[in-house]
Write a protein that holds these residues in place. Structure first.
Motif, PDB file in Angstrom:
ATOM      1  N   ASN A 395       0.928  -1.269   0.004  1.00  0.00           N
ATOM      2  CA  ASN A 395       0.150  -0.068   0.166  1.00  0.00           C
ATOM      3  C   ASN A 395       0.839   1.424   0.057  1.00  0.00           C
ATOM      4  OD1 ASN A 395      -2.159  -1.564  -0.180  1.00  0.00           O
ATOM      5  ND2 ASN A 395      -3.224  -0.862   1.989  1.00  0.00           N
ATOM      6  N   LEU A 396       1.852   1.012  -0.772  1.00  0.00           N
ATOM      7  CA  LEU A 396       2.610   2.545  -1.013  1.00  0.00           C
ATOM      8  C   LEU A 396       2.148   3.266  -1.986  1.00  0.00           C
ATOM      9  CD1 LEU A 396       5.211   3.955  -0.322  1.00  0.00           C
ATOM     10  CD2 LEU A 396       6.417   2.647  -2.186  1.00  0.00           C
ATOM     11  N   TYR A 397       1.745   4.601  -1.814  1.00  0.00           N
ATOM     12  CA  TYR A 397       1.058   5.298  -2.759  1.00  0.00           C
ATOM     13  C   TYR A 397       1.838   5.958  -3.759  1.00  0.00           C
ATOM     14  CZ  TYR A 397       2.735   9.152   0.287  1.00  0.00           C
ATOM     15  OH  TYR A 397       3.750  10.066   0.687  1.00  0.00           O
ATOM     16  N   PHE A 398       1.380   6.104  -4.858  1.00  0.00           N
ATOM     17  CA  PHE A 398       2.022   6.957  -5.874  1.00  0.00           C
ATOM     18  C   PHE A 398       0.985   7.825  -6.472  1.00  0.00           C
ATOM     19  CE2 PHE A 398       3.658   2.593  -5.809  1.00  0.00           C
ATOM     20  CZ  PHE A 398       5.161   2.810  -5.931  1.00  0.00           C
ATOM     21  N   TYR A 399       1.341   9.009  -7.138  1.00  0.00           N
ATOM     22  CA  TYR A 399       0.655  10.012  -7.635  1.00  0.00           C
ATOM     23  C   TYR A 399       0.678   9.754  -9.360  1.00  0.00           C
ATOM     24  CZ  TYR A 399       1.244  12.484  -3.306  1.00  0.00           C
ATOM     25  OH  TYR A 399       1.449  12.863  -1.887  1.00  0.00           O
ATOM     26  N   ASN A 400      -0.867   9.653  -9.834  1.00  0.00           N
ATOM     27  CA  ASN A 400      -0.803   9.571 -11.324  1.00  0.00           C
ATOM     28  C   ASN A 400      -1.855  10.340 -11.515  1.00  0.00           C
ATOM     29  OD1 ASN A 400       0.083   8.811 -13.895  1.00  0.00           O
ATOM     30  ND2 ASN A 400      -1.417   7.078 -13.558  1.00  0.00           N
ATOM     31  N   ASN A 401      -1.679  11.177 -12.927  1.00  0.00           N
ATOM     32  CA  ASN A 401      -2.790  12.005 -13.578  1.00  0.00           C
ATOM     33  C   ASN A 401      -3.976  11.034 -13.564  1.00  0.00           C
ATOM     34  OD1 ASN A 401       0.122  12.486 -14.601  1.00  0.00           O
ATOM     35  ND2 ASN A 401      -1.181  14.459 -14.763  1.00  0.00           N
ATOM     36  N   SER A 402      -5.340  11.794 -13.209  1.00  0.00           N
ATOM     37  CA  SER A 402      -6.513  11.027 -13.155  1.00  0.00           C
ATOM     38  C   SER A 402      -6.985  11.127 -14.671  1.00  0.00           C
ATOM     39  CB  SER A 402      -7.541  11.961 -12.327  1.00  0.00           C
ATOM     40  OG  SER A 402      -8.879  11.682 -12.399  1.00  0.00           O
ATOM     41  N   ARG A 403      -7.618  10.182 -14.987  1.00  0.00           N
ATOM     42  CA  ARG A 403      -8.114   9.708 -16.193  1.00  0.00           C
ATOM     43  C   ARG A 403      -9.257  10.818 -16.520  1.00  0.00           C
ATOM     44  NH1 ARG A 403      -8.223   3.317 -17.658  1.00  0.00           N
ATOM     45  NH2 ARG A 403      -5.933   2.979 -17.337  1.00  0.00           N
ATOM     46  N   ARG A 404     -10.007  11.122 -15.601  1.00  0.00           N
ATOM     47  CA  ARG A 404     -11.335  12.102 -15.383  1.00  0.00           C
ATOM     48  C   ARG A 404     -10.583  13.474 -15.918  1.00  0.00           C
ATOM     49  NH1 ARG A 404     -12.092   8.960 -11.131  1.00  0.00           N
ATOM     50  NH2 ARG A 404     -11.197  10.667  -9.758  1.00  0.00           N
ATOM     51  N   ASP A 405      -9.569  13.866 -15.377  1.00  0.00           N
ATOM     52  CA  ASP A 405      -9.161  15.072 -15.271  1.00  0.00           C
ATOM     53  C   ASP A 405      -7.513  15.231 -15.223  1.00  0.00           C
ATOM     54  OD1 ASP A 405      -8.415  17.826 -15.522  1.00  0.00           O
ATOM     55  OD2 ASP A 405     -10.137  18.704 -14.295  1.00  0.00           O
ATOM     56  N   SER A 406      -6.718  15.503 -16.177  1.00  0.00           N
ATOM     57  CA  SER A 406      -5.358  15.091 -16.123  1.00  0.00           C
ATOM     58  C   SER A 406      -4.891  16.142 -15.364  1.00  0.00           C
ATOM     59  CB  SER A 406      -4.707  15.136 -17.657  1.00  0.00           C
ATOM     60  OG  SER A 406      -4.959  16.347 -18.317  1.00  0.00           O
ATOM     61  N   ASN A 444      16.545   6.160  -5.098  1.00  0.00           N
ATOM     62  CA  ASN A 444      15.615   5.312  -4.573  1.00  0.00           C
ATOM     63  C   ASN A 444      14.973   4.395  -5.711  1.00  0.00           C
ATOM     64  OD1 ASN A 444      14.274   6.351  -1.983  1.00  0.00           O
ATOM     65  ND2 ASN A 444      14.714   8.230  -2.987  1.00  0.00           N
ATOM     66  N   GLY A 445      15.167   3.190  -5.800  1.00  0.00           N
ATOM     67  CA  GLY A 445      14.943   2.353  -6.699  1.00  0.00           C
ATOM     68  C   GLY A 445      13.760   1.380  -6.230  1.00  0.00           C
ATOM     69  N   TYR A 446      12.313   1.827  -7.243  1.00  0.00           N
ATOM     70  CA  TYR A 446      11.097   1.133  -6.674  1.00  0.00           C
ATOM     71  C   TYR A 446      10.873   0.003  -7.897  1.00  0.00           C
ATOM     72  CZ  TYR A 446      10.431   5.619  -4.188  1.00  0.00           C
ATOM     73  OH  TYR A 446      10.618   6.439  -3.405  1.00  0.00           O
ATOM     74  N   ASN A 447      10.674  -0.997  -7.356  1.00  0.00           N
ATOM     75  CA  ASN A 447      10.564  -2.256  -7.960  1.00  0.00           C
ATOM     76  C   ASN A 447       8.763  -2.669  -8.032  1.00  0.00           C
ATOM     77  OD1 ASN A 447      10.271  -4.622  -9.577  1.00  0.00           O
ATOM     78  ND2 ASN A 447      11.249  -5.892  -7.817  1.00  0.00           N
ATOM     79  N   VAL A 448       8.064  -1.906  -8.926  1.00  0.00           N
ATOM     80  CA  VAL A 448       6.649  -2.052  -9.057  1.00  0.00           C
ATOM     81  C   VAL A 448       6.265  -3.422  -9.808  1.00  0.00           C
ATOM     82  CG1 VAL A 448       6.189   0.203  -8.257  1.00  0.00           C
ATOM     83  CG2 VAL A 448       6.404  -0.450 -10.784  1.00  0.00           C
ATOM     84  N   LYS A 449       5.134  -3.888  -9.588  1.00  0.00           N
ATOM     85  CA  LYS A 449       4.830  -5.078 -10.265  1.00  0.00           C
ATOM     86  C   LYS A 449       3.660  -4.952 -11.311  1.00  0.00           C
ATOM     87  CE  LYS A 449       7.500  -7.848  -7.454  1.00  0.00           C
ATOM     88  NZ  LYS A 449       7.703  -6.865  -6.443  1.00  0.00           N
ATOM     89  N   THR A 450       2.459  -4.330 -10.894  1.00  0.00           N
ATOM     90  CA  THR A 450       1.565  -4.219 -11.831  1.00  0.00           C
ATOM     91  C   THR A 450       1.416  -2.660 -12.409  1.00  0.00           C
ATOM     92  OG1 THR A 450      -0.104  -3.479 -10.092  1.00  0.00           O
ATOM     93  CG2 THR A 450       0.320  -6.009 -10.751  1.00  0.00           C
ATOM     94  N   LEU A 451       1.950  -1.905 -11.733  1.00  0.00           N
ATOM     95  CA  LEU A 451       1.914  -0.557 -12.350  1.00  0.00           C
ATOM     96  C   LEU A 451       3.057  -0.348 -13.479  1.00  0.00           C
ATOM     97  CD1 LEU A 451       1.759   1.660  -8.936  1.00  0.00           C
ATOM     98  CD2 LEU A 451      -0.054   0.957 -10.561  1.00  0.00           C
ATOM     99  N   ALA A 452       2.572   0.627 -14.448  1.00  0.00           N
ATOM    100  CA  ALA A 452       3.502   0.769 -15.451  1.00  0.00           C
ATOM    101  C   ALA A 452       4.737   1.502 -15.047  1.00  0.00           C
ATOM    102  CB  ALA A 452       3.122   1.578 -16.431  1.00  0.00           C
ATOM    103  N   GLN A 453       4.782   2.155 -14.047  1.00  0.00           N
ATOM    104  CA  GLN A 453       5.930   3.024 -13.390  1.00  0.00           C
ATOM    105  C   GLN A 453       5.555   3.244 -12.105  1.00  0.00           C
ATOM    106  OE1 GLN A 453       8.821   3.653 -14.966  1.00  0.00           O
ATOM    107  NE2 GLN A 453       8.528   3.089 -16.925  1.00  0.00           N
ATOM    108  N   ALA A 454       6.750   3.885 -11.311  1.00  0.00           N
ATOM    109  CA  ALA A 454       6.531   4.121 -10.007  1.00  0.00           C
ATOM    110  C   ALA A 454       6.213   6.038 -10.049  1.00  0.00           C
ATOM    111  CB  ALA A 454       7.791   4.249  -9.054  1.00  0.00           C
ATOM    112  N   PHE A 455       4.956   5.841 -10.261  1.00  0.00           N
ATOM    113  CA  PHE A 455       4.437   7.489 -10.891  1.00  0.00           C
ATOM    114  C   PHE A 455       4.757   8.395  -9.738  1.00  0.00           C
ATOM    115  CE2 PHE A 455       1.519   4.496 -12.962  1.00  0.00           C
ATOM    116  CZ  PHE A 455       1.768   4.814 -14.273  1.00  0.00           C
TER     117      PHE A 455
END
Length: 564
Positions: A395-406, A444-455
């Motif tokens: 549950n480490l959070y990442f910030y990604n642009n919203s699909r509803r409003d970038s 900081n090296g982030y190894n994410v599994k299902t996300l495209a990037q460590a946003f």
């Protein structure tokens, strides 16, 4: 020659007169006498007893230094890399205000207004209390002038009383912040009105505490009770009641027991009403064996969050060892730990004020975590610190642009654990507060599994800083920040030609690398009056820390400080 003869005659006459006068006064006769001058005389001293025993000066008593280590979650910069926010808070102690109270005011381009007041009582053994006010606003910004304006206002009140070895205190912080969602796409929409894209935060934080001031007491404690309140322009509310305890009891000269605990309850309301209980306790036993300090314990925690089906109850080891290789020179340490890290909208919106409404917040489960490092002072005034951390986060959070409003950002989580490798290093040279030079860096090296990037979590960030105090009259300072590129995402239109329907696909897009140079100068004109000037983002870069959000380019500020 005539002048020389006259001078000699005058000198002879004066000498003869003085001799006659002396003879008359003594009423005696001048007898013939012979004066013997001996040049070969030698003064002999008796032989002295020589003491070969050196004077003994007792060495100061060595005190054991408790080495502690924390591994907080990597936090994005709280100031959004907007230089005008970060650099304006000049540390006045570097120019040593006479009483500790001061008023500051300044004006700058982009319609910037800055004001700050710090009022505090004089030094007292009975109580300490004060007020801290700050305001910073810009009527224009880097995008469409008023559409990227912003302001921050805060007021802090604090007080502390002393009774024997106990200190009782309280603190109240109030704040209001105004931002605009100016990260919109100007190619596909009409220019919005500032009030239609505004975001306003209200904050209040109250805490009371009690702590032990006696360093030699067997029982050390620091107990805090508090309440935080947060709201935004979209009618979201967050209330947090919390308690925190940091304590230790000395069993003997070489052993002690530490108990740390945290308890909080959050009530969150937006489109949904969510309750978030949290409790965590870490008991540990610490033993000192000459130069080796070892600690063994466990961290037990519970959180009410259920996002991504992460475990609500967690148990982690709390093991640590520190060895003093060279007294006051080098300490190496290593440990194995973990903890639940409380995450709140109160804190998240200081990192990124452009969060979308109705985001879901979850506590981060960090652990197990391995860490190792060193603290060194290889030379006078020189400090070196290094640390390596390997963590496993859920549950480490990442910030990604919203699909509803970038122009807004969602909180996104990887359903699987994220592995983090952190390498931290810093070197600081501080010469009696006259000259200071330092460098800090983090990888900081982030190894994410299902996300495209460590946003929007950059891999590298650093700061090179220095200050020079010239005869307590002129303070010069410089800061160079670098933050590597990170990633956001945008929706790209595709199709739209018959018979294909219009569709959109998400495209990962990198931000630019941040390189931010700031310079400042303070000049004390009188005992209690000084002027200052700041130059921010002097390289004139857009420095998009968050995708679609450039910051102000070259901006300057000049003002006056009055100490009293």
């Amino acid at each position: 020659m005539t002048h020389k003869l006259l001078a000699a005659a005058a000198l002879f006459t004066a000498t003869a007169s003085a001799t006659d006068a002396w003879a008359q006064k003594s009423r005696g006769k001048i007898e013939d006498a012979e004066i013997e001058i001996v040049k070969e005389r030698v003064n002999e001293l008796p032989e002295a007893t020589r003491n070969f025993e050196k004077v003994k000066i007792e060495a100061p008593t060595k005190t054991e230094k408790q080495v502690s280590y924390t591994f907080p979650d990597f936090r994005l910069p709280a100031d959004k890399l907007n230089p005008s926010v970060r650099v304006l808070t000049i540390r006045q102690e570097e120019l040593a205000p006479q009483t500790g109270n001061y008023l500051k005011g300044a004006l700058g381009n982009y319609g910037t207004l800055y004001a700050r007041g710090y009022l505090h009582n004089t030094r007292s053994d009975a109580a300490s209390y004060g007020l801290n006010f700050q305001h910073l606003s810009s009527s224009r910004g880097p995008v469409d002038r008023r559409n990227s304006a912003q302001s921050q206002t805060s007021l802090g009140l604090n007080g502390e009383t002393y009774s024997g070895s106990t200190a009782l205190g309280a603190r109240l912080d109030l704040g209001r912040e105004r931002y605009n969602f100016y990260g919109y796409n100007r190619n596909f929409r009409e220019l919005p009105e500032p009030d239609s894209i505004k975001q306003v935060f209200g904050r209040a934080a109250l805490k009371v505490y009690a702590r032990n001031r006696a360093a030699d007491a067997a029982f050390q404690y620091d107990l805090t009770l508090g309440y935080n309140f947060w709201k935004d322009h979209y009618q979201a509310r967050e209330s947090k009641i919390y308690a925190a305890l940091r304590s230790g009891y000395r069993l003997s000269e070489t052993s002690r027991v530490n108990i740390n605990g945290d308890l909080s309850f959050i009530s969150h309301k937006d489109s949904l009403t969510v309750s978030r209980p949290f409790v965590q306790v870490t008991p540990a036993y610490e033993l000192t064996l000459n130069r080796l300090v070892v600690s063994a314990g466990a961290t037990l925690g519970y959180t009410g969050d259920t996002i991504q089906r992460a475990r609500q109850f967690n148990a982690y080891p709390a093991l640590r060892a520190a060895y003093t290789v060279t007294e006051d020179k080098l300490v190496v340490f290593a440990g194995l730990g973990g903890a639940i890290q409380r995450v709140t909208l109160y804190d998240l919106t200081t990192e990124n004020p452009w969060l979308a409404p109705n985001v879901r917040v979850a506590d981060t489960r960090r652990g197990p975590t391995f860490y190792a490092g060193l603290n060194a002072t290889p030379a006078r005034n020189l400090e070196v610190n290094a640390r390596f951390t390997l963590a496993n986060d859920r549950n480490l959070y990442f910030y990604n642009n919203s699909r509803r409003d970038s122009s807004k950002f969602d909180l996104v989580y990887d359903p699987k654990a994220t592995q983090l490798v952190n390498i931290h290093g810093e070197i600081i040279y501080n010469q009696a507060e006259q000259f200071r030079l330092g460098f800090k860096a983090d990888y900081n090296g982030y190894n994410v599994k299902t996300l495209a990037q460590a946003f929007h979590r950059p891999a590298f960030q650093s700061v090179l800083f220095g200050t020079y105090n010239v005869y307590e009259k002129l303070l010069l300072g410089a800061e160079l920040y670098t933050i590597s590129s990170s990633y956001g995402s945008v929706l790209r239109r595709q199709g739209g030609v018959a018979p294909l329907p219009v569709s959109f696909r998400e495209v990962v897009q990198p931000t630019e690398t941040v390189i931010d140079l700031n310079l400042r100068a303070d000049y004390r004109m009188l005992e209690n009056l000084s002027i200052f000037a700041l130059g921010n983002n002097l390289l004139g870069r857009s420095n998009e820390r968050f995708l679609n959000y450039p910051v102000k380019k070259i901006n300057v500020l000049a003002g006056v400080t009055y100490d009293f």
